[in-house]
Design a protein around this motif. Structure first.
Motif, short mmCIF file in Angstrom:
data_model
loop_
_atom_site.label_atom_id
_atom_site.label_comp_id
_atom_site.label_asym_id
_atom_site.label_seq_id
_atom_site.Cartn_x
_atom_site.Cartn_y
_atom_site.Cartn_z
N ALA A 120 0.92 -1.07 -0.05
CA ALA A 120 -0.04 -0.11 -0.08
C ALA A 120 0.91 1.30 -0.17
CB ALA A 120 -1.03 0.07 1.23
N MET A 121 0.26 2.33 -0.56
CA MET A 121 0.89 3.56 -0.55
C MET A 121 0.41 4.85 -0.05
SD MET A 121 3.09 3.40 -4.26
CE MET A 121 4.10 2.05 -4.68
N ILE A 122 0.87 5.56 0.68
CA ILE A 122 0.01 6.85 1.24
C ILE A 122 0.73 7.91 0.27
CG2 ILE A 122 -0.39 8.46 3.08
CD1 ILE A 122 -0.39 6.02 4.88
N VAL A 123 0.12 8.58 -0.59
CA VAL A 123 0.64 9.55 -1.48
C VAL A 123 0.05 11.11 -0.90
CG1 VAL A 123 1.10 10.38 -3.73
CG2 VAL A 123 0.58 7.80 -3.24
N THR A 124 1.09 11.83 -0.62
CA THR A 124 0.70 13.11 -0.12
C THR A 124 -0.14 14.24 -0.94
OG1 THR A 124 1.66 14.69 1.69
CG2 THR A 124 2.84 14.38 -0.36
N ASP A 125 -0.46 13.72 -2.06
CA ASP A 125 -1.04 14.74 -3.10
C ASP A 125 -1.77 14.01 -4.27
OD1 ASP A 125 -0.98 17.82 -4.15
OD2 ASP A 125 -0.40 16.34 -5.74
N ASP A 126 -2.70 14.45 -4.78
CA ASP A 126 -3.43 13.75 -5.79
C ASP A 126 -2.74 13.63 -7.06
OD1 ASP A 126 -5.72 12.89 -3.97
OD2 ASP A 126 -7.08 14.65 -4.55
N LEU A 127 -2.30 14.76 -7.43
CA LEU A 127 -1.31 14.71 -8.69
C LEU A 127 -0.54 13.81 -8.64
CD1 LEU A 127 -1.28 16.28 -11.50
CD2 LEU A 127 0.12 17.79 -10.64
N MET A 128 0.38 13.78 -7.65
CA MET A 128 1.40 12.72 -7.42
C MET A 128 0.89 11.21 -7.69
SD MET A 128 4.02 13.92 -4.41
CE MET A 128 5.11 12.85 -4.72
N ALA A 129 -0.25 11.25 -6.89
CA ALA A 129 -1.27 9.81 -6.92
C ALA A 129 -1.39 9.38 -8.37
CB ALA A 129 -2.27 9.87 -6.25
N LEU A 130 -1.87 10.26 -8.96
CA LEU A 130 -2.20 9.86 -10.53
C LEU A 130 -0.80 9.42 -11.36
CD1 LEU A 130 -4.39 12.89 -11.94
CD2 LEU A 130 -5.15 10.81 -10.85
N LEU A 169 -10.92 17.45 -8.11
CA LEU A 169 -11.72 16.92 -9.36
C LEU A 169 -11.21 15.69 -9.73
CD1 LEU A 169 -14.31 16.75 -10.75
CD2 LEU A 169 -13.45 18.52 -12.49
N MET A 170 -9.88 15.65 -10.21
CA MET A 170 -9.30 14.61 -11.00
C MET A 170 -9.11 13.31 -10.20
SD MET A 170 -5.23 15.63 -11.00
CE MET A 170 -5.35 17.08 -11.99
N SER A 171 -9.27 13.48 -8.82
CA SER A 171 -9.29 12.08 -8.11
C SER A 171 -10.24 11.25 -8.33
CB SER A 171 -9.15 12.17 -6.65
OG SER A 171 -10.08 13.24 -6.03
N LYS A 172 -11.53 11.86 -8.71
CA LYS A 172 -12.92 10.98 -9.02
C LYS A 172 -12.67 10.59 -10.30
CE LYS A 172 -15.90 14.02 -7.44
NZ LYS A 172 -16.95 14.70 -6.92
N LEU A 173 -11.98 11.25 -11.06
CA LEU A 173 -12.03 10.84 -12.55
C LEU A 173 -10.81 9.91 -12.91
CD1 LEU A 173 -12.84 14.32 -13.93
CD2 LEU A 173 -14.47 12.69 -13.53
N SER A 174 -9.90 9.71 -11.97
CA SER A 174 -9.01 8.62 -12.36
C SER A 174 -9.20 7.43 -12.54
CB SER A 174 -8.02 8.92 -11.06
OG SER A 174 -8.45 8.22 -10.06
N THR A 175 -8.50 6.54 -13.01
CA THR A 175 -8.71 4.92 -13.44
C THR A 175 -7.81 4.27 -12.34
OG1 THR A 175 -9.49 5.57 -15.57
CG2 THR A 175 -9.04 3.40 -15.08
N ILE A 191 -12.55 9.83 1.90
CA ILE A 191 -13.50 9.63 0.91
C ILE A 191 -12.90 8.21 0.19
CG2 ILE A 191 -14.44 9.91 -1.50
CD1 ILE A 191 -14.26 12.90 -0.55
N ARG A 192 -13.68 7.09 0.57
CA ARG A 192 -13.24 5.93 0.05
C ARG A 192 -13.69 5.50 -1.49
NH1 ARG A 192 -15.43 1.98 4.58
NH2 ARG A 192 -17.08 3.49 4.33
N ARG A 193 -12.83 5.17 -2.31
CA ARG A 193 -13.19 4.91 -3.70
C ARG A 193 -12.51 3.58 -4.00
NH1 ARG A 193 -12.05 10.96 -4.99
NH2 ARG A 193 -13.83 12.05 -4.77
N ALA A 194 -12.06 3.59 -5.27
CA ALA A 194 -11.78 2.20 -5.70
C ALA A 194 -10.08 1.71 -5.77
CB ALA A 194 -12.19 1.93 -7.29
N THR A 195 -9.36 2.44 -5.01
CA THR A 195 -7.97 2.26 -5.01
C THR A 195 -7.44 1.90 -3.70
OG1 THR A 195 -7.42 4.66 -4.38
CG2 THR A 195 -7.30 4.14 -6.72
N SER A 196 -8.35 1.27 -2.79
CA SER A 196 -7.74 0.56 -1.60
C SER A 196 -8.97 -0.46 -1.38
CB SER A 196 -7.99 1.68 -0.54
OG SER A 196 -9.26 2.43 -0.35
N ARG A 197 -8.24 -1.57 -0.76
CA ARG A 197 -9.00 -2.70 -0.49
C ARG A 197 -8.22 -3.68 0.58
NH1 ARG A 197 -9.70 -7.34 -4.60
NH2 ARG A 197 -10.25 -8.55 -2.72
#
Length: 345
Positions: free
Chosen positions: A248-258, A284-290, A332-338
């Motif tokens: 697992a990775m904790i990334v300090t910024d959404d843009l880095m996470a993309l 916004l891009m965090s919910k639009l990522s894949t 906000i739990r989405r699809a990148t963690s389980r």
């Protein structure tokens, strides 16, 4: 023919001084009178001479907004447009304009701030970053110039500086605990610039959560890169090249996470099946990522709005005692963690 303040006063059947007070939004003038005078101003096409009024009042009705140096590519990161939107919302309510810093280096930032202060180009300043031993803060304190920090000032200056921040230690601890509850043990921390308090605080929260759970701290799982897309890609290369990579990775910024997601995809590492990723900011891009990012919403707009609101108070009352405001956060739990699945050998 130029319309004057006397023309407005005559048409509205009030004294010229009343028109001046309406222009200044003086609280002693009733709402009804303000509406009447403003209607006449609009009808006659009268526009106040803002520069002349500012010279009389010794105010510019402009606030300076200082971005991180261009070295860190702030305009590439959606955090900054969103925090600027919050600042602009409050500034528009108070009829303040913005003067945006465009400096290329940290030294250039200091020189531009000095020019703003000495020339009285702005009434106050908002710093959109906070780092160790920032000479800008020392300069502004020395000149007793109104300013607010978005972030945490140095510990020894907390009682002297107005600031708006998140509780980044608590936030990172919560995110780490969330991944621990999902049975992850090798959790990486991907931070931004090392001298930024936001990176330092989030790293401390991450470490605190691991220690509380009796997880041994592994320095090799803590990496630091620029808070841009490419920074996330570099972080993945650094972490996945290890003999025992994280789950697992904790990334300090959404843009880095993309960038993290893109590089993991190119390595055929499935998210979240083989790697969980949790980030910060909820742009916004965090919910639009894949796939869509699990992220911590730090309420960026509110950070900007509260900072501008606080600066307005500093300008109106230069002798006010410094205060701070902590903006809340939520996951906000989405699809990148389980939940982590142990790979049997």
């Amino acid at each position: 023919m130029t319309v004057t303040i006397k023309d407005v006063a005559k048409k509205a059947n009030v004294a010229p001084s009343t028109v001046s007070r309406v222009i200044a939004n003086n609280s002693t003038i009733s709402t009804k009178t303000k509406e009447k005078v403003r209607a006449v101003m609009e009808e006659l096409g009268y526009y106040p001479n803002v520069n002349a009024r500012n010279l009389v009042n010794n105010h510019t009705n402009v606030i300076g907004v200082i971005m991180p140096s261009a070295t860190y590519a702030p305009f590439h990161n959606p955090f900054f447009p969103e925090v600027l939107r919050g600042i602009t919302t409050q500034a528009n309510e108070q009829r303040y304009g913005l003067y945006l810093s465009t400096s290329q280096t940290d030294l250039d930032i200091l020189e531009e701030v000095k020019e703003m202060v000495y020339s009285r180009r702005v009434d106050g300043i908002i710093l959109l970053y906070s780092t160790i031993a920032d000479p800008v803060i020392d300069f502004l304190l020395d000149k007793s110039f109104p300013f607010v920090v978005v972030g945490q000032p140095p510990e020894q200056l907390k009682e002297k500086v107005f600031f708006v921040n998140n509780d980044n230690v608590k936030a990172a601890k919560m995110v780490t605990e969330y991944l621990l509850l999902l049975k992850h043990k090798r959790i990486a921390f991907v931070g931004g610039r090392r001298d930024a308090f936001v990176t330092i605080d989030r790293k401390n929260g991450y470490i605190e959560a691991l220690e509380t759970s009796a997880i041994q701290i592994d320095e090799s799982l803590m990496v630091y890169h620029d808070e841009i897309f490419e920074g996330g890609e570099k972080a993945v290369i650094e972490l996945m090249s290890q003999k025992n990579p994280p789950s697992a990775m904790i990334v300090t910024d959404d843009l880095m996470a993309l960038g993290v997601l893109r590089m993991l995809f190119s390595m055929n590492v499935s998210v979240p099946d083989n790697m969980s990723v949790v980030s910060f900011n909820n742009v916004l891009m965090s919910k639009l990522s894949t796939p869509p990012l699990t992220t911590l919403d730090i309420h960026i707009h509110e950070l900007g709005y509260k900072a501008a609101q606080m600066l307005r108070q500093c300008i109106l009352d230069p002798k006010a005692s410094p205060t701070s405001h902590i903006v809340d956060h939520h996951l906000i739990r989405r699809a990148t963690s389980r939940a982590h699945k142990e790979i049997s050998t």
